[in-house]
Design a protein around this motif. Structure first.
Motif, PDB file in Angstrom:
ATOM      1  N   HIS A 230       0.837  -1.198   0.000  1.00 12.68           N
ATOM      2  CA  HIS A 230       0.000   0.000   0.000  1.00 12.68           C
ATOM      3  C   HIS A 230       0.876   1.254   0.000  1.00 12.68           C
ATOM      4  N   HIS A 231       0.328   2.345  -0.514  1.00 12.74           N
ATOM      5  CA  HIS A 231       0.979   3.645  -0.369  1.00 12.74           C
ATOM      6  C   HIS A 231       0.778   4.132   1.062  1.00 12.74           C
ATOM      7  N   GLU A 232       1.782   4.798   1.605  1.00  9.64           N
ATOM      8  CA  GLU A 232       1.618   5.438   2.907  1.00  9.64           C
ATOM      9  C   GLU A 232       1.737   6.941   2.681  1.00  9.64           C
ATOM     10  N   VAL A 233       0.621   7.557   2.389  1.00  8.96           N
ATOM     11  CA  VAL A 233       0.595   8.986   2.104  1.00  8.96           C
ATOM     12  C   VAL A 233      -0.565   9.613   2.883  1.00  8.96           C
ATOM     13  N   GLY A 234      -0.554  10.952   2.967  1.00 12.85           N
ATOM     14  CA  GLY A 234      -1.641  11.660   3.630  1.00 12.85           C
ATOM     15  C   GLY A 234      -1.658  11.447   5.130  1.00 12.85           C
ATOM     16  N   ALA A 235      -2.851  11.383   5.684  1.00 11.39           N
ATOM     17  CA  ALA A 235      -3.036  11.271   7.136  1.00 11.39           C
ATOM     18  C   ALA A 235      -2.496   9.948   7.670  1.00 11.39           C
ATOM     19  N   LEU A 236      -2.010   9.981   8.909  1.00  6.18           N
ATOM     20  CA  LEU A 236      -1.500   8.773   9.551  1.00  6.18           C
ATOM     21  C   LEU A 236      -2.633   7.950  10.113  1.00  6.18           C
ATOM     22  N   ASP A 237      -2.485   6.650  10.010  1.00  3.69           N
ATOM     23  CA  ASP A 237      -3.419   5.716  10.632  1.00  3.69           C
ATOM     24  C   ASP A 237      -2.871   5.404  12.030  1.00  3.69           C
ATOM     25  N   VAL A 238      -3.532   5.951  13.047  1.00  2.00           N
ATOM     26  CA  VAL A 238      -3.051   5.793  14.421  1.00  2.00           C
ATOM     27  C   VAL A 238      -3.005   4.326  14.814  1.00  2.00           C
TER      28      VAL A 238
END
Length: 632
Positions: A597-605
């Motif tokens: 997956h891409h890890e972009v934008g808001a963080l997944d807490v």
């Protein structure tokens, strides 16, 4: 065990060895004061020659380290690690040795330099004859002798212990070996002078050409075109190549010559692969590299001074954590001009690489400086540079590209979402690495902390840290200027934890809080509101000034690469050796885990603990200096 005369006489002097040049410099200055001009004497010539030789080695070192120019010409594809750099740290010992020998010779016999012409044609022919007739065969036999038994074990093995050749590797040898090499160099110079054919240009020229060829042979970069030997076959016996000498370091029973393979051919020690391998490497030099990295860290320059903290400027300087040094300040005008040129013409380029578990990791740099990211008119140009780097990585087959600091700025490109949305079919995964950054910061905070003060809470990283801490029932004082943004973050927290998020609008509200998490620039005046003993955790670029001596300051979030990493030889900004920024490490974990997956934008807490545990599982180790106290 080291043999007699293996250690250098000034080995324990460190940087103070350069004091040995003092008498020469003192004599030159004394002459200048006494006579009002620089007298053309041997002291001045020795110093000029030493400076020119050092500069020549530095230029070769810079060229070899310019991977964006030399990557396709490299013979050994491994990188230079810290052990080799440290071993070759005092590579210039031989220049000092030969300066002392020359000084003694000139002191005993002053006419050696005085009263000799600038040029002598017969001297040029004489010195070539003496070199080919005496120095070359003498070096050949001495070199072969140093490859046997006691001499190799106690002396020459040190030279061969460098895993990857570098221009400094040629100078990395014992005191005894350089005494022998000085004899080889001295014979043509002294011999032509004794015959009455000496000249100043001959001395300068011979020494600089000698050093040039030594650097070339140890450069690990093939620069001699094979077409030259195809056109003039006899030249291959008169001039060696980097490939030719590299074979001597892999097959130590062959290719012993100084510069002329003729003597290997005569005594049948010429490696039969020499010409074939040279032609293969030279032919592939102009083609696209077949070596594709699995991971790319897309960095950027912080400021003009730190732009010189790269291997192709000064290798030893880049192998230590970045600090501002006097030499860098002196070179600042040149770096500033280069910055302007990069702004106009440069594209993303390769800085360094290392290998981890059979995978190639590279660092590319966007040719933009920190201040440029905050210029409104430069935004589109920077995004275009980043986009082109991502598309290039995609074409090459790179698996992960991780964005550094300002390259994933929320206001610039939404933490990388701009590129993923614009190119939905990317095969390369774009990663901002902030999930691991948040994990590093959070795991530095002691478990018994009940209250923290957070600035930069509206950033994606600050938001994730705030939400995570409130779930741990830690009271978070969030410095925000927008009620709407605060309420938006508060609503993202579970209902039972929302009361742990508290909005404050002034630094004074943190007067009793000893744990500060700094996500935006904090001035010394604002830091004054922190109580004595406060520790400043930070994720702001550049880091805040360490103003309070009664407080402690954490470095930017970082992790140490696994122990089995290979070829790491430069420090990442202010990080220690082998340490990288957490966003860099986050991309490494993404690759090692095989996440798609891409890890972009808001963080997944919810993924913070998952990414943290994955990093530890793969051998990355946290780095924290929260125990380091600034002395009063």
């Amino acid at each position: 065990m080291a043999g007699p005369l293996s250690a250098w006489p000034w080995e324990n002097l460190g940087i103070f060895k350069y004091v040995l040049y003092g008498p020469l410099l003192g004599k030159v200055l004394y002459t200048r004061i006494q006579e009002g001009s620089f007298k053309d004497d041997w002291c001045l010539h020795v110093l000029i020659i030493c400076s020119a030789r050092a500069l020549l080695h530095q230029l070769w070192s810079s060229f070899v380290s310019m991977l964006f120019l030399t990557r396709n010409r490299r013979i050994n594809r491994q990188g230079y690690d810290f052990n080799q750099i440290d071993k070759e740290w005092d590579w210039d010992n031989f220049i000092l040795l030969q300066a002392l020998i020359a000084s003694i010779s000139c002191y005993i016999y002053p006419p050696f330099i005085d009263n000799v012409p600038l040029w002598n044609t017969k001297g040029f022919i004489t010195i070539l004859t003496l070199h080919a007739g005496i120095s070359e065969p003498l070096y050949y036999f001495v070199h072969r002798r140093f490859h046997k038994g006691y001499l190799f074990t106690h002396y020459h093995s040190i030279h061969h212990s460098s895993p990857v050749l570098h221009p400094y590797s040629g100078a990395d040898a014992t005191f005894l070996e350089h005494l022998a090499l000085s004899t080889v160099i001295g014979i043509p110079i002294i011999g032509s002078h004794m015959m009455g054919y000496g000249s100043r240009s001959m001395i300068y020229g011979y020494l600089l050409v000698f050093d040039f060829l030594r650097c070339m042979g140890h450069s690990n970069v093939e620069v001699v075109p094979h077409q030259l030997f195809d056109t003039l076959p006899f030249l291959r016996y008169l001039l060696y190549t980097p490939t030719y000498h590299s074979l001597h370091h892999t097959d130590m029973g062959t290719n012993f010559c100084l510069f002329m393979p003729l003597f290997d051919a005569i005594w049948k020690t010429l490696n039969e692969k020499s010409w074939e391998l040279h032609k293969k490497l030279s032919s592939n030099a102009g083609k696209h590299s077949k070596t594709v990295p699995d991971f790319v860290f897309l960095a950027h320059v912080v400021d003009v001074t730190s732009s010189m903290h790269v291997p192709f400027v000064i290798r030893s300087y880049a192998s230590l954590p970045y600090t501002t040094r006097l030499l860098m300040i002196v070179c600042w005008p040149v770096a500033f001009i280069v910055m302007l040129m990069m702004w106009v013409w440069s594209k993303t380029f390769l800085i360094s690489f290392y290998n981890l578990r059979g995978r190639l990791h590279e660092t590319w740099s966007v040719p933009r400086f920190g201040f440029q990211y905050f210029l409104p008119f430069a935004k589109d140009g920077i995004n275009n540079q980043i986009e082109q780097a991502i598309l290039r990585a995609d074409r090459l087959g790179v698996k992960i590209i991780s964005l550094a600091a300002l390259n994933k700025n929320e206001a610039l490109n939404g933490g990388g979402t701009l590129f993923v949305n614009k190119h939905p079919n990317l095969r390369v995964r774009v990663v901002h690495g902030n999930t691991l950054t948040a994990a590093v910061i959070l795991n530095e905070i002691p478990k018994d902390v009940e209250e923290v003060f957070l600035t930069g809470a509206t950033s994606k990283l600050g938001r994730a840290i705030a939400l995570y801490l409130c779930r741990r029932r830690v009271r978070v004082l969030m410095l925000t200027l927008s009620v709407e943004r605060f309420e938006k973050i508060q609503k993202e927290a579970p209902l039972e934890y929302q009361s742990y998020l508290v909005q404050v609008t002034k630094y004074q509200a943190a007067r009793s809080c000893k744990t500060w998490i700094v996500g935006k620039w904090t001035t010394p005046r604002e830091q004054c509101w922190a109580p004595k003993g406060t520790h400043f955790h930070q994720f702001v670029v550049p880091p805040i000034l360490s103003f309070r001596r009664d407080c402690t300051y954490g470095d930017l979030a970082a992790m140490t690469l696994p122990d089995d990493v290979q070829g790491v030889g430069n420090c990442e900004y202010t990080m220690d050796r082998g340490v990288v920024h957490a966003c860099h490490a986050g991309g490494v974990v993404h690759l090692l885990e095989g996440w798609t997956h891409h890890e972009v934008g808001a963080l997944d807490v919810d993924r913070i603990d998952l990414v943290w545990n994955a990093a530890l599982k793969h051998g990355l180790k946290p780095v924290s200096n929260s125990t380091k106290q600034k002395s009063m």
